[in-house]
Every structure is written in C-alpha cells, then in structure tokens.
Design a protein around this motif. Structure first.
Motif, PDB file in Angstrom:
ATOM      1  N   GLU A   1       1.059  -1.359  -0.240  1.00  0.00           N
ATOM      2  CA  GLU A   1       0.618  -0.260  -0.386  1.00  0.00           C
ATOM      3  C   GLU A   1       1.340   1.247   0.043  1.00  0.00           C
ATOM      4  O   GLU A   1       1.472   1.744   0.833  1.00  0.00           O
ATOM      5  CB  GLU A   1      -1.004  -0.230   1.525  1.00  0.00           C
ATOM      6  N   LEU A   2       0.319   1.715  -0.923  1.00  0.00           N
ATOM      7  CA  LEU A   2       1.347   3.413  -0.936  1.00  0.00           C
ATOM      8  C   LEU A   2       0.374   4.453  -0.753  1.00  0.00           C
ATOM      9  O   LEU A   2      -0.355   5.479  -0.717  1.00  0.00           O
ATOM     10  CB  LEU A   2       1.523   3.521  -2.447  1.00  0.00           C
ATOM     11  N   LEU A   3       0.905   5.286   1.243  1.00  0.00           N
ATOM     12  CA  LEU A   3      -0.331   5.705   1.856  1.00  0.00           C
ATOM     13  C   LEU A   3       0.223   7.068   1.238  1.00  0.00           C
ATOM     14  O   LEU A   3       1.137   7.523   1.223  1.00  0.00           O
ATOM     15  CB  LEU A   3       0.081   5.752   3.010  1.00  0.00           C
ATOM     16  N   GLY A   4      -0.870   7.677   1.163  1.00  0.00           N
ATOM     17  CA  GLY A   4      -0.668   9.643   0.617  1.00  0.00           C
ATOM     18  C   GLY A   4      -1.277   9.312  -1.017  1.00  0.00           C
ATOM     19  O   GLY A   4      -1.132  10.204  -1.868  1.00  0.00           O
ATOM     20  N   SER A   5      -1.377   8.329  -1.707  1.00  0.00           N
ATOM     21  CA  SER A   5      -1.595   8.041  -2.775  1.00  0.00           C
ATOM     22  C   SER A   5      -2.900   7.437  -3.244  1.00  0.00           C
ATOM     23  O   SER A   5      -3.610   7.362  -4.521  1.00  0.00           O
ATOM     24  CB  SER A   5      -0.810   7.179  -3.629  1.00  0.00           C
ATOM     25  N   GLU A   6      -3.489   7.905  -1.789  1.00  0.00           N
ATOM     26  CA  GLU A   6      -5.546   6.851  -1.506  1.00  0.00           C
ATOM     27  C   GLU A   6      -5.693   5.720  -2.550  1.00  0.00           C
ATOM     28  O   GLU A   6      -6.073   5.314  -3.048  1.00  0.00           O
ATOM     29  CB  GLU A   6      -6.269   8.272  -2.460  1.00  0.00           C
ATOM     30  N   ALA A   7      -4.452   4.194  -1.909  1.00  0.00           N
ATOM     31  CA  ALA A   7      -4.271   3.286  -2.053  1.00  0.00           C
ATOM     32  C   ALA A   7      -5.255   2.550  -1.499  1.00  0.00           C
ATOM     33  O   ALA A   7      -6.340   1.887  -2.200  1.00  0.00           O
ATOM     34  CB  ALA A   7      -3.031   3.125  -1.435  1.00  0.00           C
ATOM     35  N   THR A   8      -5.864   3.177  -0.495  1.00  0.00           N
ATOM     36  CA  THR A   8      -6.762   2.583   0.479  1.00  0.00           C
ATOM     37  C   THR A   8      -8.441   2.540  -0.755  1.00  0.00           C
ATOM     38  O   THR A   8      -9.212   2.177  -0.100  1.00  0.00           O
ATOM     39  CB  THR A   8      -7.352   2.733   1.285  1.00  0.00           C
ATOM     40  N   TYR A   9      -8.535   3.751  -1.300  1.00  0.00           N
ATOM     41  CA  TYR A   9      -9.997   3.487  -2.262  1.00  0.00           C
ATOM     42  C   TYR A   9     -10.101   3.343  -3.048  1.00  0.00           C
ATOM     43  O   TYR A   9     -11.569   3.609  -4.198  1.00  0.00           O
ATOM     44  CB  TYR A   9      -9.341   5.483  -2.506  1.00  0.00           C
ATOM     45  N   GLY A  10      -9.566   2.526  -3.844  1.00  0.00           N
ATOM     46  CA  GLY A  10      -8.844   0.990  -5.058  1.00  0.00           C
ATOM     47  C   GLY A  10      -9.546   2.470  -6.560  1.00  0.00           C
ATOM     48  O   GLY A  10      -8.222   2.771  -6.887  1.00  0.00           O
ATOM     49  N   ALA A  11      -9.902   2.302  -6.650  1.00  0.00           N
ATOM     50  CA  ALA A  11     -10.406   2.633  -8.072  1.00  0.00           C
ATOM     51  C   ALA A  11     -11.102   4.428  -7.987  1.00  0.00           C
ATOM     52  O   ALA A  11     -10.592   4.944  -9.031  1.00  0.00           O
ATOM     53  CB  ALA A  11     -11.432   2.245  -9.170  1.00  0.00           C
ATOM     54  N   HIS A  12     -10.940   4.298  -6.877  1.00  0.00           N
ATOM     55  CA  HIS A  12     -11.836   5.696  -6.240  1.00  0.00           C
ATOM     56  C   HIS A  12     -10.768   6.849  -6.148  1.00  0.00           C
ATOM     57  O   HIS A  12     -11.319   7.959  -5.956  1.00  0.00           O
ATOM     58  CB  HIS A  12     -12.618   5.537  -5.399  1.00  0.00           C
ATOM     59  N   GLY A  13      -9.286   6.073  -6.157  1.00  0.00           N
ATOM     60  CA  GLY A  13      -8.444   6.863  -5.965  1.00  0.00           C
ATOM     61  C   GLY A  13      -8.205   8.567  -6.617  1.00  0.00           C
ATOM     62  O   GLY A  13      -7.739   8.130  -7.949  1.00  0.00           O
TER      63      GLY A  13
END
Length: 592
Positions: free
Chosen positions: A361-373
């Motif tokens: 996970e690359l935190l700060g790149s909105e990694a937890t948002y999936g396609a919504h990043g």
C-alpha cells in the motif's frame, strides 16, 4: 420520584484513556461504573502473555486506573463491573485485592468463571467455523465463549462491590446491573433488549459522545471528551448523557451512529440472553447533550454460545518507509516490487516456500480507495509492505533486506519506520457455536465457589420480516454526495464490515435507499470485497431512518490477521459517504 439507575462506561478497549474513570467517578453521580476491555485480538495477546508469565493474562490497565479511585468508589457506593479478567480473571482479582488491602479499602470482589474453553477443546468433536464451515484448527491459543449477564447479576446479588469477568458480551456488564437493580425476569425480553441497547450504546466509550462522529467539526474539546452515562428507568427506557462541562457531543445522530455499530441484522442482533430487534428504536433529543432511546424489542435467545478461538497461522512482517520527490508514486511502486521480487528469489534459492501473502500500500496516493483514488501527483508517499510466510526465518531475511533499498534503489527513500521490522506470529480468528451446557459457569466469592444456573430456555420465535424502505416520489434531477444527506460509521466483526448510514432528515431516506442498493455498494467498495466470497446485505431501520450494510469478507482476513493498513475497515464509511445520491433539485438546493 421513580427510581433510575446511572451507569457510566470508562473503557471501550484495552488501551483506552486513563482519564475516563476519574471523570465519571468524580462527576457522574454513578450507581455503576463499567469497563469493556476485550476485543477479538485482545484474547490472543493475553493468551501469549500468560504463556510467558502464569500471573499475566488480564488487562492490567484496570487495576492501575481503579487503584487511586478505590476510596471514592467506596464512599459513593459505586459498584464496578468489568471484563478486565481476560483469560485469567482470578489473577486480576488478586491484583485488585492487593490494591484494596494496601489502600485499606475493604471492597468485596467476585469473579465469574466459565468462559474459557481452551482446556476442553481436545474433547470437542465436529466443531466447524460458523461462517465458512472449516474444521477447528489443531492448535488454538485461546477459546472463549461469549457469556451473558446472569452470572454477573448473581454476583451482585451475593453482595459484590466489584465483579470481574473473562469473556462476556460487551453489553452484559450493563444488562446485569439493570436486571439486578430492577428485579426484571430473564424472560422479560423487551426489557432485556432495552438493557442490551443501553449497554451497546455505551460499550465503545466516547464513540457515542462525539468520538468517531461524521460531523467531527461540530464536536468540541476532544482533549476532555466526556465518557457516556446511561440513566435507565424501570421500564427500560433510558437517556444517554455525560458529565457536565466535559467535551464531546451527544446528539441524535452521534448516538444513532453507535446504535448501528456492528449489529448486522438489526431485527436479529443475537446475544446470549436475548435476540434484539433494534429496527424500531427511536432517538429523541431531550436537551443539550441528552438523548432518549426507546423501542427495542426482544425474543428468546438460542441455546448456544458463540465462541471465539484464536490460532497461529505462520508469521507476518510489516515494513514502512517514506519515498519523496518527483514521481514519488512510480518510484514507490518500483521499489516495493523490487524488494518483494528480490526476497522471493532468495527464498527460492534456499528452497523455501514463496510468500503466503503480500500486501503493498502506497499511503498518500489514496491506495485504500481502489479505483476511486484521485491523487496521482503526490510528491511523498509512505510505502507499507506487509507479508506473510509459514517460516519465521524467511521473514527475518525479508526484514534484513529492506534497508538495502536506501542506497541501492530509487532516490528519495528515507525514514524506515522503527528501524528493521520485527517478525510476529500471525494469529487468526476461528468462531463457532457451542451448547450453553458445555460451559460450567461459577462465581468465586469470598473463598467459596457458587454454581451459576442459567434461566430456563423458551421456544425460539422467528424474527420479524424485513421492511422495505419507503419509495421516492417525484423526479431526481440533481445529485449530492451522501455525506450531505447522512452520517455513517463502519465497524467490524471477524472478516465482515458493518456500515450504518443514518439520514440527517427522514425525507432524505427514500432517496438514499433508491441509490444505495446492495449492488451499488458492491460496485463502490469492490476494491475491499473478496472477489469470490464478498457480498453485501442491507437492512432498513424505520425507527432511526437508517440503513445498515454488512460487507461480508471485506477485511482481508479480519482485524487480527489482515495485512492491510485498515484491517478493521474503520475508514470504509468515509469512502461510502462520497458516493453521489440522485435527489430532486429542491433538496440539492438546500446545500448550495
């Protein structure tokens, strides 16, 4: 004036603030002070601690927090109930008794036993996981049944000032006090449901007084947030309040978020003493920082307890570092893949198995948002590499190879968090059901053992059929993000995520329900759902104008096994609140 009982909760988990108990004792005018310490992961931590030290295995915070308050508790006649006993309630009681003796405060302590099934596991046959049907693992480090309130109530009837338990359902510490005080029958299921609701609302501490609330900007004074108090009447209705002058916020919406928290099907919230129907619960503001709740209904409980066992499943290791500068995301992707690729090659050369699981996970790149990043141009990211392997030796090698990236890979890598990462055993949760008769409940009280008999069982009743939300009327010709129309909170149970969505006004609910179908939620949250076993269920709660969603198999293995940065899905509701909801223009105009 009719009798009421005031109960304050000073702890939501092991590690909660040390200030809450003093706040409640000194300003809460309490009859009871309760503490909840035991999450699913806590039992395995306590089991490991007891393997190293036979006198460990309980929440030591409880004794430390309570010790300076013992004289005040005795003077005010406050009775204390806590599940701080963990897997060694008797050691917890002994430590607290020593503190009472040292302070010369003669409080009477009772201990409830019977939840620990670890010694019996080898004699249990045909046990399978209640969710996926897999057989009981050969080695478990803990196995505890979720007991109900009768044993605690019996200890109070014996005269205990303090009752210490092992694993009980979180709400039992409140339910037991109310049954004891009001003399309710164990077959008065509507009152038991109201008692369970009171316990459920305050069991997570400040989560119902403004903590973790969607409208966080409206919550004053986090530094001195008030912990919750329920004031309960003999009919089971109650208000939620807090100590005057403390921080936080008690509103219909802040309490409603906690109402839906982790309950699954609101018509059949299964507890050991009652099956609760919270679908018709109503919340009414009674003044500043005071909300009344009523409308819970109850049905007879089942004849089984839920048991949570934990077992080892290899090892895990997590490494984090900062990568900054031009093209930070691209650099982070390449570096993380290179570290995994290099160590996998070393494993192969040594004849070791490959990684069991890898999570980058690359935190700060909105990694937890999936396609919504939406962030693709960030100039700094934290790389989080989490891996799993059957062998500790393999992950020790992985941990050793991280540092080489600082001089042998892309520029801008710095700040390896905590130095060389540590390898830990990976513990998984295994949940199953067992006949209540398998648990030998007893109360240890003033040197004697008292058997605890459960109430006579009654025939099960089918829960009420689900109710469909009201239909929309009119034309939707605009859209607004869900957060404008609702508040929401996410919680977890095992590998499942629960997201409660509460309309800010009743007229918004039909439009929310029209858009927010299970199919839409599956699509929006696809990046967290298991591609094979992931699914979404939805229920409507007319009393609170809300919808409850259960995202099954959405946590990458669940809170104690998941390699994700958000293993309990705490941020899922925040993601869902951004979904656009189709509404009439006149509703959209309210937010312009």
């Amino acid at each position: 004036m009719s009798k009421t009982v005031r109960i304050g909760c000073a702890s939501a988990f092991w590690g909660d603030t040390c200030t809450a108990a003093a706040q409640l004792v000194h300003g809460g005018a309490l009859d009871y002070l309760v503490f909840d310490y035991l999450a699913e992961v806590t039992m395995s931590i306590l089991a490991g601690a007891r393997m190293k030290d036979p006198q460990a295995g309980y929440a030591t915070d409880f004794v430390e927090v309570l010790t300076p308050l013992l004289a005040d508790i005795q003077r005010q006649g406050i009775r204390v109930i806590s599940n701080a006993g963990g897997i060694h309630p008797q050691a917890c009681a002994a430590a607290l008794q020593a503190a009472c003796d040292h302070a010369q405060v003669p409080l009477k302590i009772a201990v409830l036993l019977g939840d620990d099934l670890q010694p019996q596991l080898k004699n249990l046959h045909g046990i399978t996981d209640m969710f996926d049907g897999t057989p009981l693992p050969p080695v478990c480090v803990s196995a505890n049944a979720y007991l109900g309130a009768p044993g605690i109530a019996q200890a109070l009837a014996l005269g205990a000032d303090i009752v210490i338990t092992g694993r009980v359902v979180d709400s039992a510490v409140v339910s037991a006090a109310l049954v004891h005080e009001f003399g309710w029958s164990w077959h008065d299921y509507d009152r038991l449901a109201q008692a369970a609701l009171a316990g459920h609302i305050i069991e997570c501490g400040a989560q119902c007084t403004g903590g973790n609330f969607t409208d966080w900007r409206d919550v004053p004074d986090y530094e001195h947030i008030g912990f919750p108090i329920v004031e309960v009447s003999a009919d089971g209705q109650f208000t939620v309040n807090k100590v005057d002058g403390s921080g936080g916020l008690i509103s219909e919406l802040s309490v409603a978020e906690q109402l839906l928290y982790e309950i699954g099907d609101p018509r059949a919230y299964v507890l050991p003493d009652v099956i609760c129907d919270f679908s018709q619960v109503k919340l009414q503001q009674q003044g500043k920082h005071q909300v009344r709740l009523h409308g819970a209904k109850g049905l007879p409980p089942t004849d089984r307890y839920k048991v949570s066992a934990t077992y080892p499943d290899g090892f895990r290791c997590t490494a984090s570092c900062l990568i900054a500068g031009i093209d930070a995301v691209a650099k982070a992707e390449r570096v993380s893949q290179a570290i995994i690729g290099k160590t996998a090659e070393l494993f192969s050369q040594r004849g070791w198995a490959p990684f069991t699981d890898v999570n980058i996970e690359l935190l700060g790149s909105e990694a937890t948002y999936g396609a919504h990043g939406q962030r693709h141009d960030t100039r700094e990211v934290v790389v989080k590499l989490a891996v799993r392997h059957p062998s500790k030796q393999a992950l020790v090698l992985f941990a050793r190879e991280i540092a080489q990236a600082a001089t042998g890979m892309a520029p801008g890598l710095t700040g390896i968090v905590g130095g060389r990462p540590t390898v830990y055993p990976l513990i998984r949760l295994f949940s199953f059901l067992i006949d209540k008769s398998a648990c030998d409940l007893s109360i240890h009280w003033q040197g004697e053992r008292h058997t605890c008999a459960l109430p006579a069982a009654q025939a099960l009743v089918t829960p009420a059929a689900p109710i469909d939300p009201p239909k929309t009327t009119g034309r939707a010709d605009a859209s607004v993000p869900l957060v404008k129309l609702a508040v929401a909170r996410a919680g977890d149970k095992g590998n499942h995520s629960n997201i409660g969505v509460i309309a800010r006004a009743p007229e918004y609910l039909p439009w929310i329900a029209e858009t927010l179908t299970p199919e839409v939620v599956v699509d929006w949250m696809r990046h967290v759902l298991d591609p094979v076993h992931g699914r979404v269920e939805r229920w409507y709660l007319p009393g609170s104008h809300s919808l409850n969603f259960l995202l099954e198999n959405a946590l990458g293995g669940g809170g104690i096994a998941s390699l994700r940065i958000d293993p309990q899905g705490k941020a899922f509701a925040q993601q869902l609140l951004e979904i656009p909801i189709a509404v009439p223009q006149h509703i959209a105009d309210q937010f312009n």
